[in-house]
Motif scaffolding. Structure first.
Motif, PDB file in Angstrom:
ATOM      1  N   ILE A 215       0.843  -1.203   0.000  1.00 30.86           N
ATOM      2  CA  ILE A 215       0.000   0.000   0.000  1.00 30.86           C
ATOM      3  C   ILE A 215       0.876   1.249   0.000  1.00 30.86           C
ATOM      4  O   ILE A 215       0.626   2.197  -0.756  1.00 30.86           O
ATOM      5  N   ALA A 216       1.911   1.245   0.814  1.00 29.04           N
ATOM      6  CA  ALA A 216       2.810   2.401   0.890  1.00 29.04           C
ATOM      7  C   ALA A 216       3.499   2.639  -0.454  1.00 29.04           C
ATOM      8  O   ALA A 216       3.558   3.785  -0.930  1.00 29.04           O
ATOM      9  N   VAL A 217       3.984   1.591  -1.066  1.00 36.42           N
ATOM     10  CA  VAL A 217       4.644   1.715  -2.372  1.00 36.42           C
ATOM     11  C   VAL A 217       3.681   2.295  -3.398  1.00 36.42           C
ATOM     12  O   VAL A 217       4.034   3.197  -4.166  1.00 36.42           O
ATOM     13  N   ALA A 218       2.455   1.804  -3.413  1.00 36.81           N
ATOM     14  CA  ALA A 218       1.459   2.267  -4.386  1.00 36.81           C
ATOM     15  C   ALA A 218       1.132   3.751  -4.210  1.00 36.81           C
ATOM     16  O   ALA A 218       0.700   4.402  -5.164  1.00 36.81           O
ATOM     17  N   HIS A 219       1.352   4.275  -3.008  1.00 31.40           N
ATOM     18  CA  HIS A 219       1.023   5.681  -2.742  1.00 31.40           C
ATOM     19  C   HIS A 219       2.263   6.560  -2.547  1.00 31.40           C
ATOM     20  O   HIS A 219       2.146   7.714  -2.139  1.00 31.40           O
ATOM     21  N   HIS A 220       3.416   5.990  -2.827  1.00 30.11           N
ATOM     22  CA  HIS A 220       4.686   6.724  -2.778  1.00 30.11           C
ATOM     23  C   HIS A 220       4.927   7.360  -1.414  1.00 30.11           C
ATOM     24  O   HIS A 220       5.345   8.525  -1.315  1.00 30.11           O
TER      25      HIS A 220
END
Length: 123
Positions: free
Chosen positions: A24-29
């Motif tokens: 989730i963090a990666v997808a939202h930078h």
């Protein structure tokens, strides 16, 4: 705003068993730490939010007569809870009843409500 966007992302991806805070963090930078910070402000955690959303979707499917053809474990897996035992324990802990018993109770309640009332004077 970002928290809302993240929650929408989570809901859209609940079916993915590997949905995780890092994904989730990666997808939202953003960092995983910042992601946890966003949810902490609501008194919850990312993992708890995911679990609650999954269990609620499972509960709705178990109550839905149109999903009666699906097995209990299949419903759990459909919403990312691939381990049937883990799903059953989490459901029971959350709702106080096992998924199978919940489904049977909902079915009995629906079947009883679907029966026509006796005609006046016929009883």
């Amino acid at each position: 705003m970002l928290r809302h966007t993240i929650k929408e992302f989570i809901v859209r991806h609940l079916h993915q068993a590997r949905l995780s805070p890092s994904e989730i963090a990666v997808a939202h930078h953003i960092s995983v730490r910042y992601l946890h910070h966003l949810f902490r402000h609501e008194g919850t955690s990312v993992s708890r939010f995911i679990r609650e959303q999954r269990l609620e979707r499972c509960r709705a499917d178990l109550a839905d007569p149109l999903q009666a053809y699906r097995g209990v474990a299949e419903i759990g897996a459909r919403w990312g809870l691939a381990d049937a035992a883990v799903f059953s324990r989490a459901f029971k802990k959350t709702y106080g009843i096992s998924p199978g018993v919940y489904r049977a109770a909902r079915r009995a309640a629906t079947d009883g409500a679907a029966e026509p009332a006796p005609a006046p004077g016929s009883g």
